[in-house]
Structure formats: C-alpha cells, structure tokens
Design a protein around this motif. Structure first.
Motif, PDB file in Angstrom:
ATOM      1  N   SER A  63      -4.880  -0.475   0.276  1.00 24.43           N
ATOM      2  CA  SER A  63      -3.849  -1.432   0.694  1.00 24.43           C
ATOM      3  C   SER A  63      -4.480  -2.812   0.556  1.00 24.43           C
ATOM      4  CB  SER A  63      -3.395  -1.193   2.136  1.00 24.43           C
ATOM      5  OG  SER A  63      -2.649  -2.333   2.547  1.00 24.43           O
TER       6      SER A  63
ATOM      7  N   ASN B 137      -7.963   5.234   9.612  1.00 25.08           N
ATOM      8  CA  ASN B 137      -7.255   4.346  10.522  1.00 25.08           C
ATOM      9  C   ASN B 137      -6.643   5.205  11.629  1.00 25.08           C
ATOM     10  OD1 ASN B 137      -5.628   2.423  11.681  1.00 25.08           O
ATOM     11  ND2 ASN B 137      -4.430   1.994   9.849  1.00 25.08           N
TER      12      ASN B 137
ATOM     13  N   GLY C  95       0.836  -1.201   0.000  1.00 23.92           N
ATOM     14  CA  GLY C  95       0.000   0.000   0.000  1.00 23.92           C
ATOM     15  C   GLY C  95       0.866   1.243   0.000  1.00 23.92           C
ATOM     16  N   MET C  96       1.953   1.240   0.780  1.00 21.90           N
ATOM     17  CA  MET C  96       2.819   2.414   0.840  1.00 21.90           C
ATOM     18  C   MET C  96       3.528   2.666  -0.484  1.00 21.90           C
ATOM     19  SD  MET C  96       2.225   4.104   3.426  1.00 21.90           S
ATOM     20  CE  MET C  96       3.386   5.366   2.892  1.00 21.90           C
TER      21      MET C  96
ATOM     22  N   THR D  73      -3.102  -5.474   1.055  1.00 25.86           N
ATOM     23  CA  THR D  73      -2.604  -6.286   2.172  1.00 25.86           C
ATOM     24  C   THR D  73      -3.737  -6.636   3.133  1.00 25.86           C
ATOM     25  OG1 THR D  73      -0.583  -4.944   2.068  1.00 25.86           O
ATOM     26  CG2 THR D  73      -0.895  -6.258   4.060  1.00 25.86           C
TER      27      THR D  73
ATOM     28  N   ASP E 247      -7.836   6.953   0.216  1.00 21.74           N
ATOM     29  CA  ASP E 247      -7.367   5.657   0.699  1.00 21.74           C
ATOM     30  C   ASP E 247      -8.622   4.909   1.158  1.00 21.74           C
ATOM     31  OD1 ASP E 247      -6.457   3.524   2.267  1.00 21.74           O
ATOM     32  OD2 ASP E 247      -4.600   4.566   2.785  1.00 21.74           O
TER      33      ASP E 247
HETATM   34  C1  LIG Z   1      -5.344   2.785   5.815  1.00 25.51           C
HETATM   35  C2  LIG Z   1      -4.018   2.248   5.386  1.00 25.51           C
HETATM   36  N1  LIG Z   1      -3.469   2.703   4.243  1.00 25.51           N
HETATM   37  C3  LIG Z   1      -2.279   2.252   3.812  1.00 25.51           C
HETATM   38  C4  LIG Z   1      -1.567   1.328   4.540  1.00 25.51           C
HETATM   39  C5  LIG Z   1      -0.246   0.862   4.031  1.00 25.51           C
HETATM   40  O1  LIG Z   1      -0.421  -0.395   3.435  1.00 25.51           O
HETATM   41  P1  LIG Z   1       0.777  -1.483   3.312  1.00 25.51           P
HETATM   42  O2  LIG Z   1       1.049  -1.958   4.699  1.00 25.51           O
HETATM   43  O3  LIG Z   1       0.187  -2.508   2.400  1.00 25.51           O
HETATM   44  O4  LIG Z   1       1.942  -0.762   2.748  1.00 25.51           O
HETATM   45  C6  LIG Z   1      -2.094   0.828   5.725  1.00 25.51           C
HETATM   46  C7  LIG Z   1      -1.354  -0.170   6.529  1.00 25.51           C
HETATM   47  O5  LIG Z   1      -1.701  -0.485   7.650  1.00 25.51           O
HETATM   48  C8  LIG Z   1      -3.351   1.306   6.174  1.00 25.51           C
HETATM   49  O6  LIG Z   1      -3.915   0.875   7.304  1.00 25.51           O
END
Ligand SMILES: Cc1ncc(COP(=O)(O)O)c(C=O)c1O
Length: 412
Positions: free
Chosen positions: A223, A174, A98-99, A225, A201
């Motif tokens: 993300s 989050n 995600g990052m 993930t 996001d």
């Molecule tokens: C809302 C949100 N955006 C982006 C990310 C980043 O994702 P990644 O861990 O897949 O890089 C996270 C990770 O916890 C998240 O909670």
C-alpha cells in the motif's frame, strides 16, 4: 543500474529510477502529463499500438506508446519503473489504492481456493472472506506464520476444497507486527503441484526495509498510501513481480479502471525520493517510544519487532528477513477498553486516526476501528483485544511524542 551498468543503491534508485531528463523537455524533475488520451501518429500506428497492447506483437511491441490514461500513461510508467527497481523486480503495476491492488491480484488468480495468514489488514480479510467466497472461492487461514504444521493444516484444507491458487501473507502484519516466515511459505509453495503463487503484503516495512522478491515470492504488494506516500495525503498501491504476472494485472486494471492517476503518480514519485530518510527517522523514534512504553507501569505489553526476545523463533525469522523493525506496532494498556479510551481522549499531539506510515504519528484502537468487522474470537486468537492500540510512529521530535504519551497515560 546506471548508464555505465553499475548497480545503484536503493536510496539512489528512489531518486533516479523511472525518470531520465533526456526523455522529454530536459526538465530536471518529472513533469505531470495531465491528459486522458494520447494522439496517434497515423492510422497504421494506431492499429499497431493496439496490437502491441493487446497481443504484445507487431512493430510497436516493446515500445513505449500510450493510448488512453486508464490503460497507461507516462507518470504511471515512472512510478512503476521506480517501484520495480526498489523491489528488485522485473516489473511493477500501480493502482489507485492498496485494496485495488489486492483486488486485482485476487481477480487474476481466483478460481478455487486461497490460503492466507492472520492477522491481516481488515480490508484484505474482507476481500478473501466476504467478497471472493460470493464468487465461488474458498478461503482458509493460519494464525502462526512461523509454524510449518500450522501453515500446512490450512494448505491441506484448501487443497481438499479445490485447486489452491494463492497463498497470501502480510508480514509484519497489521496491527500486531506478527511475522510470517517468508522462506518457509515459499518452500511450502514450491513443494506443491501445481505450485500456488505467493503474495506478500509488504506495506509495514516497504521496499527499503524488506526485499521479498529476492526471497522467491511471486507478487510483492505494497500500500503506497503508507510509508512510500508518507504524508497521509494520497491513496495508492503497487505490486511488483515477473513481467508476465504484472502484464496480466495491467490488462485487468484496464477493465477494473483502477489505474493510478497522473497527479497522484507525480506526488508519489516525489515522496519516494525521501522514503528512506523518513523511515530511518520514524524507526529511530519508534525504538525510543517502544522502550518508553515497555517500561511504563500502565502498559501491559508491546509488540515492537526490535523488542522480540533473543533466542526465540520469531527473533530468528525477524533477523533473517527484515532489514529493520519499521515504525508501526501495537501495545496494550492495563485496564481494557475503558482505559484505552481514556488514554486516547487525553492525547494532544498524537493524531487519533486510522492509517499508518505518515510523517505524523498516528494512533488507533483496532478492535473498534480497522478491525471492527473481525469477530472477537478471531481477534483473541491473533492478539487484538479491547486494550490493544496501534501506533504508527512519525518523524516529529521524539521528546514531544513521549511527553504526550506520558501525560495521556496519567489519565488511565
Ligand atoms: C497492511 C495493509 N495492506 C493494505 C492496506 C490497504 O491499503 P489502501 O488503504 O491503500 O487501500 C492497508 C491499509 O491500511 C494496510 O495497512
């Protein structure tokens, strides 16, 4: 659309979009293309493929051809087509986290200034407030995403500092599940000249529970993930939007080297088939767990979206833009950090770990983990104090979750 042109439901697209058995060896399920490079048919075709990739012109333009896995590969095409179909977008690009996705969006757009909502995931906060300022970008934030004046104050400050290129929102956010009014942000962006691009996001609800592209955002980032991956065993990210914006990101991804590899794409394709089932079960559990916590004498507050009071501004925004409440939210125990730590250390079933959206229930203490680098002052403004815990409810039997929470609460 299916072969007859009929519109398919998201649950069906999650299984069928992006792979057609007629495309390859007729395998009913998608094969994995474990290769780092692709053979050319001829010297001329090699030249034409490169022209198509870099210039989008020539005889190979618009055709599916691959060069080298960092530039693109068949499993990536499948994931991207599926994500675009689910998000209702023209195109999508997938990244190795995600990052990595957020970083590509930031690099593709940043020249002068950016506005973002808060709270926002700690990594995204760091990207826009630590890394990008080193590269000359100015960052401004708002903390009440349902209030036009609050958002406009950040927008005006950003425009005074330079050209405003991006407005980045995370909703629900989050860890508190705070809402940003998507339609309001899109309207604000449309009223500005030049118009900034809007990034959302969408991780906490994902493509099945919130459809920001239909509301006019430019980039819908997720993300993968989390809920789409769904088993806490892979890292991936994706962004959907108009083809021209996504192509820009794909070219940048080639330079950054942040493509999603074939095996993870394959795992993700599998996981996406069941995301709606997992989310429905997790959300049903979350409803019950949130009510249990709300009514417990040792709990100070619960932020679950389904519990937001009727008649409030947040309730109206929730009903307008979210299809459901998700399964990640925060709650506060009575007694501060010491009580929160005693409770965490007593849990037997719930896993104490960062991340969210897995099949197992995860719990974390944001102030000392995910939001460690966010200042206390800012945490206080956005409602993350020492007593705050984030819960990502999974798909276990809900009675077992409640029994574990109940016995751990006795430790407080
Ligand atoms: C809302 C949100 N955006 C982006 C990310 C980043 O994702 P990644 O861990 O897949 O890089 C996270 C990770 O916890 C998240 O909670």
């Amino acid at each position: 659309m299916d072969k007859r042109g009929a519109t398919l439901h998201p649950e069906t697209l999650a299984i069928h979009a992006g792979y057609d058995p007629r495309d390859g060896a007729k395998a009913a399920k998608a094969p994995i293309y474990m290769t780092s490079t692709f053979a050319y048919e001829s010297a001329q075709q090699a030249k034409d493929i490169h022209e198509a990739y870099f210039e989008a012109t020539g005889p190979e333009a618009g055709k599916v051809a691959h060069i080298y896995t960092r530039l693109g590969h068949p499993n990536l095409d499948m994931v991207e087509a599926r994500l675009a179909a689910l998000d209702g977008a023209e195109a999508a690009a997938a990244f190795n986290s995600g990052m990595a996705t957020h970083t590509a969006i930031a690099f593709a757009n940043l020249r002068d200034s950016v506005v973002h909502g808060r709270p926002i995931y700690g990594g995204t906060d760091g990207l826009y407030n630590m890394l990008m300022p080193q590269l000359g970008a100015h960052s401004f934030s708002f903390t009440d995403g349902c209030d036009e004046a609050n958002i406009m104050a950040a927008v005006n400050a950003a425009r005074a500092a330079g050209h405003l290129k991006l407005i980045v929102i995370e909703t629900p956010a989050n860890p508190t599940a705070a809402l940003v009014d998507i339609a309001l942000v899109v309207r604000i962006a449309a009223s500005l000249t030049p118009r900034p691009r809007v990034v959302i996001d969408n991780t906490l609800l994902g493509p099945l529970m919130q459809r920001p592209i239909a509301m006019g955002v430019d980039y819908c980032m997720t993300s993968l993930t989390k809920y789409c991956g769904g088993h806490s065993d892979l890292l991936a990210g994706g962004v959907s939007g108009r083809t021209e914006l996504i192509n820009e990101l794909r070219l940048l991804r080639t330079t950054l080297g942040s493509h999603l590899d074939p095996y993870t794409c394959w795992l993700l394709l599998r996981s996406m088939e069941t995301v709606h089932l997992r989310m429905e079960r997790a959300m049903a559990n979350a409803h019950i767990v949130s009510e249990f916590l709300r009514d417990h004498p040792k709990i100070a507050s619960v932020t679950y979206l389904a519990l937001v009071a009727e008649g409030t501004r947040e309730r109206a925004v929730y009903e307008r833009q979210c299809k459901a409440a998700g399964s990640t939210f925060a709650f506060r125990v009575k007694g501060g950090e010491a009580a929160a730590f005693r409770f965490l250390d007593r849990l037997r079933l719930l896993r104490f770990a960062v991340s969210l959206g897995g099949s197992e229930t995860l719990i974390t203490h944001p102030a000392t983990t995910t939001h460690y680098s966010v200042s206390r002052e800012l945490r206080d403004v956005v409602g993350i104090d020492d007593a705050t815990l984030r819960l990502s409810v999974g798909i276990e039997h809900v009675d077992d979750l409640i029994a574990d929470l109940a016995q751990a609460l006795e430790a407080i």
